[in-house]
Design a protein around this motif. Structure first.
Motif, PDB file in Angstrom:
ATOM      1  N   THR A   6       0.487 -10.209  -2.087  1.00  0.00           N
ATOM      2  CA  THR A   6       1.783 -10.877  -2.059  1.00  0.00           C
ATOM      3  C   THR A   6       2.676 -10.113  -1.098  1.00  0.00           C
ATOM      4  O   THR A   6       2.765  -8.894  -1.178  1.00  0.00           O
ATOM      5  N   ILE A   7       3.326 -10.826  -0.189  1.00  0.00           N
ATOM      6  CA  ILE A   7       4.186 -10.177   0.796  1.00  0.00           C
ATOM      7  C   ILE A   7       5.611 -10.663   0.596  1.00  0.00           C
ATOM      8  O   ILE A   7       5.869 -11.847   0.477  1.00  0.00           O
ATOM      9  N   GLY A   8       6.519  -9.729   0.536  1.00  0.00           N
ATOM     10  CA  GLY A   8       7.934 -10.035   0.420  1.00  0.00           C
ATOM     11  C   GLY A   8       8.683  -8.858   0.999  1.00  0.00           C
ATOM     12  O   GLY A   8       8.314  -8.341   2.045  1.00  0.00           O
ATOM     13  N   GLY A   9       9.685  -8.384   0.283  1.00  0.00           N
ATOM     14  CA  GLY A   9      10.322  -7.138   0.656  1.00  0.00           C
ATOM     15  C   GLY A   9       9.425  -5.983   0.262  1.00  0.00           C
ATOM     16  O   GLY A   9       9.727  -4.838   0.510  1.00  0.00           O
ATOM     17  N   TRP A  10       8.327  -6.287  -0.352  1.00  0.00           N
ATOM     18  CA  TRP A  10       7.335  -5.338  -0.829  1.00  0.00           C
ATOM     19  C   TRP A  10       5.966  -5.993  -0.693  1.00  0.00           C
ATOM     20  O   TRP A  10       5.879  -7.183  -0.419  1.00  0.00           O
ATOM     21  N   VAL A  11       4.926  -5.247  -0.865  1.00  0.00           N
ATOM     22  CA  VAL A  11       3.560  -5.782  -0.775  1.00  0.00           C
ATOM     23  C   VAL A  11       2.803  -5.353  -2.022  1.00  0.00           C
ATOM     24  O   VAL A  11       2.871  -4.200  -2.428  1.00  0.00           O
ATOM     25  N   VAL A  12       2.083  -6.289  -2.629  1.00  0.00           N
ATOM     26  CA  VAL A  12       1.231  -5.986  -3.772  1.00  0.00           C
ATOM     27  C   VAL A  12      -0.197  -6.340  -3.374  1.00  0.00           C
ATOM     28  O   VAL A  12      -0.462  -7.453  -2.937  1.00  0.00           O
ATOM     29  N   VAL A  13      -1.099  -5.384  -3.505  1.00  0.00           N
ATOM     30  CA  VAL A  13      -2.505  -5.619  -3.211  1.00  0.00           C
ATOM     31  C   VAL A  13      -3.282  -5.348  -4.489  1.00  0.00           C
ATOM     32  O   VAL A  13      -3.343  -4.213  -4.955  1.00  0.00           O
ATOM     33  N   GLY A  14      -3.860  -6.395  -5.072  1.00  0.00           N
ATOM     34  CA  GLY A  14      -4.649  -6.256  -6.282  1.00  0.00           C
ATOM     35  C   GLY A  14      -6.038  -5.723  -5.980  1.00  0.00           C
ATOM     36  O   GLY A  14      -6.507  -5.756  -4.846  1.00  0.00           O
ATOM     37  N   GLU A  15      -6.701  -5.236  -7.009  1.00  0.00           N
ATOM     38  CA  GLU A  15      -8.003  -4.591  -6.808  1.00  0.00           C
ATOM     39  C   GLU A  15      -9.089  -5.533  -6.313  1.00  0.00           C
ATOM     40  O   GLU A  15     -10.091  -5.087  -5.775  1.00  0.00           O
ATOM     41  N   HIS A  16      -8.906  -6.847  -6.464  1.00  0.00           N
ATOM     42  CA  HIS A  16      -9.925  -7.791  -6.004  1.00  0.00           C
ATOM     43  C   HIS A  16      -9.582  -8.414  -4.656  1.00  0.00           C
ATOM     44  O   HIS A  16     -10.282  -9.309  -4.192  1.00  0.00           O
ATOM     45  N   CYS A  17      -8.519  -7.932  -4.016  1.00  0.00           N
ATOM     46  CA  CYS A  17      -8.148  -8.418  -2.683  1.00  0.00           C
ATOM     47  C   CYS A  17      -9.191  -7.939  -1.674  1.00  0.00           C
ATOM     48  O   CYS A  17      -9.652  -6.799  -1.725  1.00  0.00           O
ATOM     49  N   SER A  18      -9.532  -8.790  -0.744  1.00  0.00           N
ATOM     50  CA  SER A  18     -10.470  -8.428   0.305  1.00  0.00           C
ATOM     51  C   SER A  18      -9.813  -7.422   1.250  1.00  0.00           C
ATOM     52  O   SER A  18      -8.658  -7.582   1.647  1.00  0.00           O
ATOM     53  N   VAL A  19     -10.516  -6.358   1.594  1.00  0.00           N
ATOM     54  CA  VAL A  19     -10.002  -5.368   2.539  1.00  0.00           C
ATOM     55  C   VAL A  19     -11.126  -4.953   3.477  1.00  0.00           C
ATOM     56  O   VAL A  19     -12.286  -4.848   3.073  1.00  0.00           O
ATOM     57  N   ARG A  20     -10.756  -4.780   4.741  1.00  0.00           N
ATOM     58  CA  ARG A  20     -11.740  -4.319   5.726  1.00  0.00           C
ATOM     59  C   ARG A  20     -11.021  -3.453   6.752  1.00  0.00           C
ATOM     60  O   ARG A  20      -9.812  -3.543   6.913  1.00  0.00           O
ATOM     61  N   ARG A  21     -11.766  -2.587   7.421  1.00  0.00           N
ATOM     62  CA  ARG A  21     -11.195  -1.784   8.503  1.00  0.00           C
ATOM     63  C   ARG A  21     -11.041  -2.672   9.723  1.00  0.00           C
ATOM     64  O   ARG A  21     -11.813  -3.585   9.947  1.00  0.00           O
ATOM     65  N   ALA A  22     -10.045  -2.393  10.532  1.00  0.00           N
ATOM     66  CA  ALA A  22      -9.811  -3.137  11.765  1.00  0.00           C
ATOM     67  C   ALA A  22      -9.598  -2.143  12.902  1.00  0.00           C
ATOM     68  O   ALA A  22      -9.106  -1.038  12.682  1.00  0.00           O
TER      69      ALA A  22
END
Length: 68
Positions: A6-22
């Motif tokens: 979730t992106i707003g004035g803050w960012v929340v990244v849950g444990e099941h969010c996809s993440v990769r190096r770029a």
């Protein structure tokens, strides 16, 4: 319940969010891409800051010190 990213004035990244190096043109930073259902966030961070974040996550929060 919050979305995985979730992106707003803050960012929340849950444990099941996809993440990769770029790849980033500046070698001094680690870059990660967080993605969830079409919402994507590129996040670049200095390695020392990432190490500090891990240290902080392992430490007891300052307000939780036992009282005498």
């Amino acid at each position: 319940m919050l979305d995985q990213l979730t992106i707003g004035g803050w960012v929340v990244v849950g444990e099941h969010c996809s993440v990769r190096r770029a790849a980033l043109h500046c070698d001094d930073y680690l870059t990660y891409v967080f993605e969830n259902g079409g919402t994507e966030l590129d996040f670049a961070i200095a390695p020392a800051v990432l190490r500090r974040m891990v240290e902080l996550s392992e430490a007891r929060p300052s307000g939780d010190e036992p009282s005498d």
